[in-house]
Enzyme design. Sequence first.
Site, short mmCIF file in Angstrom:
data_model
loop_
_atom_site.label_atom_id
_atom_site.label_comp_id
_atom_site.label_asym_id
_atom_site.label_seq_id
_atom_site.Cartn_x
_atom_site.Cartn_y
_atom_site.Cartn_z
N THR A 242 37.18 -21.38 38.93
CA THR A 242 36.96 -20.13 38.19
C THR A 242 37.42 -20.33 36.76
O THR A 242 38.27 -21.18 36.49
CB THR A 242 37.72 -18.94 38.82
OG1 THR A 242 37.37 -17.74 38.12
CG2 THR A 242 39.23 -19.12 38.74
N GLY B 97 41.97 -13.52 34.39
CA GLY B 97 42.80 -12.67 35.24
C GLY B 97 43.12 -13.36 36.56
O GLY B 97 44.27 -13.37 37.01
N ASP C 46 36.50 -15.62 46.07
CA ASP C 46 35.46 -14.62 45.83
C ASP C 46 36.04 -13.32 46.32
O ASP C 46 36.54 -13.23 47.45
CB ASP C 46 34.14 -14.95 46.54
CG ASP C 46 32.99 -14.15 45.94
OD1 ASP C 46 32.84 -14.17 44.71
OD2 ASP C 46 32.26 -13.49 46.69
N SER C 47 36.04 -12.34 45.47
CA SER C 47 36.70 -11.10 45.83
C SER C 47 35.98 -9.92 45.21
O SER C 47 35.18 -10.08 44.29
CB SER C 47 38.17 -11.14 45.37
OG SER C 47 38.24 -11.43 44.00
N GLY D 262 39.84 -5.84 36.03
CA GLY D 262 38.78 -5.39 36.92
C GLY D 262 38.89 -3.90 37.25
O GLY D 262 39.01 -3.06 36.36
N TYR D 263 38.88 -3.62 38.54
CA TYR D 263 38.88 -2.23 39.02
C TYR D 263 40.28 -1.68 39.24
O TYR D 263 40.44 -0.57 39.74
CB TYR D 263 38.07 -2.14 40.32
CG TYR D 263 36.61 -2.55 40.16
CD1 TYR D 263 35.68 -1.65 39.64
CD2 TYR D 263 36.19 -3.83 40.49
CE1 TYR D 263 34.34 -2.01 39.48
CE2 TYR D 263 34.85 -4.20 40.33
CZ TYR D 263 33.95 -3.30 39.82
OH TYR D 263 32.63 -3.66 39.65
N ARG E 212 44.57 -10.72 47.19
CA ARG E 212 44.59 -12.13 46.81
C ARG E 212 45.92 -12.78 47.22
O ARG E 212 45.95 -13.91 47.68
CB ARG E 212 44.34 -12.27 45.30
CG ARG E 212 44.02 -13.70 44.90
CD ARG E 212 43.49 -13.81 43.47
NE ARG E 212 42.16 -13.24 43.37
CZ ARG E 212 41.87 -12.11 42.72
NH1 ARG E 212 42.80 -11.44 42.10
NH2 ARG E 212 40.63 -11.66 42.70
#
Length: 195
Positions: free
Chosen positions: A7, A11, A70-71, A153-154, A181
Amino acid sequence: MKLVLATSNKGKVKEIKELCKHYEVIPYSELIDEFEIIEDADSFKENALIKARAVYKALNDKNVIVMADDSGISVDALDGAPGIYSARYGGESATDKDNLNKLINDIKEKDLQSSPAHYTAAIAIVADGIEKTVHGWMYGTAVTKAQGEGGFGYDPMFIPLGYDKTLGELDNEIKKKLSHRSKALYLASKILKNL
């Protein structure tokens, strides 16, 4: 041990480095040029494997271990959306803020202020002759008002179960304990110890 991350998401890299202090954690983009990896599977697990395999193959080094994550977030009121499309929910070139705003608006369009939701993290580990995957989950509520500047992110719209603040407002140490995670990385660390 050199642990290469499939990746370049700053973050994720920061979070994984903090959680894997016993390893030399390197984003693959520091070793080779970034390249496009088509994540076309229909699960977090398979997309994590696609990324880990692609980076492992591109590195062409049997002495590295590649880890891919992958999340994403799944919102009950939206039938599990955005799910595996979390990173590009607002479109291919969407920013974290674009994705966040789209999700908030989609929940509001259901005439709701919140919905049960959960985060999923799938981690794939690929090394010489080895492929393993693990999962972690975090349950809570997605709200239609972004609160807090922490995380990415969210995080500013997700309140973990048992808390009254979003991940964007909570202290980093609390987030580490709760994180999907973190839970997946704990399981991944057990695999790494046996490699």
